[in-house]
Design an enzyme around this catalytic site. Structure first.
Site, mmCIF file in Angstrom:
data_model
loop_
_atom_site.group_PDB
_atom_site.id
_atom_site.type_symbol
_atom_site.label_atom_id
_atom_site.label_comp_id
_atom_site.label_asym_id
_atom_site.label_seq_id
_atom_site.Cartn_x
_atom_site.Cartn_y
_atom_site.Cartn_z
ATOM 1 N N ASP A 45 -56.884 14.978 25.077
ATOM 2 C CA ASP A 45 -57.145 14.094 24.177
ATOM 3 C C ASP A 45 -55.926 13.674 23.653
ATOM 4 O O ASP A 45 -54.678 14.126 23.453
ATOM 5 C CB ASP A 45 -57.609 15.292 23.088
ATOM 6 C CG ASP A 45 -57.726 14.400 21.524
ATOM 7 O OD1 ASP A 45 -59.111 14.176 21.181
ATOM 8 O OD2 ASP A 45 -56.873 14.131 20.817
ATOM 9 N N TYR A 50 -50.289 8.540 18.591
ATOM 10 C CA TYR A 50 -49.499 9.274 19.178
ATOM 11 C C TYR A 50 -48.276 8.706 19.959
ATOM 12 O O TYR A 50 -47.120 9.462 20.315
ATOM 13 C CB TYR A 50 -50.132 10.303 20.144
ATOM 14 C CG TYR A 50 -51.299 11.188 19.479
ATOM 15 C CD1 TYR A 50 -51.380 11.179 18.201
ATOM 16 C CD2 TYR A 50 -52.085 11.777 20.191
ATOM 17 C CE1 TYR A 50 -52.507 11.768 17.368
ATOM 18 C CE2 TYR A 50 -53.112 12.594 19.818
ATOM 19 C CZ TYR A 50 -53.347 12.523 18.264
ATOM 20 O OH TYR A 50 -54.480 13.394 17.746
ATOM 21 N N LYS A 75 -58.187 7.394 20.208
ATOM 22 C CA LYS A 75 -58.523 7.069 19.044
ATOM 23 C C LYS A 75 -57.922 5.830 18.493
ATOM 24 O O LYS A 75 -56.898 5.138 18.828
ATOM 25 C CB LYS A 75 -58.082 8.066 18.125
ATOM 26 C CG LYS A 75 -58.613 9.606 18.582
ATOM 27 C CD LYS A 75 -57.934 10.538 17.659
ATOM 28 C CE LYS A 75 -58.004 11.969 18.335
ATOM 29 N NZ LYS A 75 -56.921 12.281 19.370
ATOM 30 N N HIS A 108 -59.868 7.225 14.134
ATOM 31 C CA HIS A 108 -58.897 8.088 13.798
ATOM 32 C C HIS A 108 -59.134 8.872 12.539
ATOM 33 O O HIS A 108 -58.785 10.042 12.252
ATOM 34 C CB HIS A 108 -57.615 7.793 14.188
ATOM 35 C CG HIS A 108 -56.771 8.855 14.685
ATOM 36 N ND1 HIS A 108 -55.474 8.722 15.277
ATOM 37 C CD2 HIS A 108 -56.614 10.417 14.089
ATOM 38 C CE1 HIS A 108 -54.824 9.940 15.545
ATOM 39 N NE2 HIS A 108 -55.454 10.987 14.962
#
Length: 270
Positions: A45, A50, A75, A108
């Site tokens: 994931d 990120y 996401k 997200h």
């Protein structure tokens, strides 16, 4: 749910424990994901926000596993709302990961992180319609949301064609979100539990440690097992190989009595 997977309402299966990469910097992501794959994780994931998709993708590509045998989630950044904006962000994600398709793509959050609670209903609807298009084109195997409350999901149900397959939410002992859990269950939406260890804050809790000792497991293993017992999909993360291995070794059952005790605990992070 079989022993290894949950199944979405479109019959796509997702491994029951995922390897989360939130807060793992890009320069550490290659080694962390490689360790996870080496130790049997097949569900990774990540997210564009990120800033580690590049090395997550490189680790998967470098490892001796076929693309079909690894489940990749990413996401749409929380601040990106709209049809064309979503298509553009998706292209950026699959370019970063160097893949032809995603197994699961999530919005997200229903609002930007720097403006939590803002009403972005129309933007979410347009983003969801773009994701429906990508899904229908076969570029995504399953689509879902993250951090969505009941009202946010209901807006998609009222205005779009496809019911979300997943809702990834903070879920851990003391934060069960019962109403949201029940709503998702009613609509066959798989609940993914991120921060199953309450970002580590439950690991030193005396009640958790006592119960973990009873089952001869680590506090983390108990907390991850709790999520599974609640029919949610935990996403533990670690950069330490020993913990990466332990977090997947949760083949035990918590008694009904102990589950009741855990369900009555207060949220340690309030």
């Amino acid at each position: 749910m079989n022993n290894a997977n949950f199944k979405f309402h479109n019959d796509v299966e997702i491994p029951k424990i995922g390897f989360g990469t939130w807060q793992i910097p890009n320069d550490e992501a290659f080694d962390s994901v490689t360790m996870a794959l080496k130790n049997g994780y097949t569900h990774i994931d990540t997210a564009l926000a990120y800033q580690n998709e590049e090395n997550v993708g490189k680790a998967i590509k470098a490892f001796d596993i076929s693309r079909e045998d690894v489940f990749i989630t990413s996401k749409l950044p929380a601040q990106i709302k709209g049809f064309e904006e979503t298509l553009k962000a998706f292209d950026e994600t699959i370019t970063n990961l160097d893949v032809d398709y995603l197994d699961l793509y999530l919005i997200h959050a229903p609002w930007p992180w720097d403006d939590m609670g803002k009403d972005c209903t129309e933007g979410n609807i347009q983003s969801w319609k773009a994701m429906e298009q990508l899904y229908n084109e076969g570029k995504i195997k399953a689509i879902g949301v993250s951090n969505f409350e009941i009202k946010d999901i209901q807006a998609l149900l009222d205005n779009c064609d496809i019911v979300p397959m997943a809702n990834q939410i903070p879920f851990y002992v003391g934060r069960d979100q019962e109403d949201l859990l029940a709503f998702c269950k009613e609509h066959n939406i798989v609940v993914e539990a991120y921060s199953p260890l309450a970002t580590g804050e439950l690991l030193n809790n005396d009640d958790i440690k006592t119960l973990a000792d009873k089952y001869e497991v680590t506090p983390a293993q108990l907390l991850i097992r709790y999520c599974l017992e609640r029919d949610t999909l935990p996403l533990p993360k670690s950069t330490h190989e020993e913990r990466i291995i332990q977090n997947k070794e949760v083949d035990f059952e918590i008694s009904e009595e102990d589950m009741k005790q855990l369900m009555q605990m207060e949220d340690v992070r309030k």
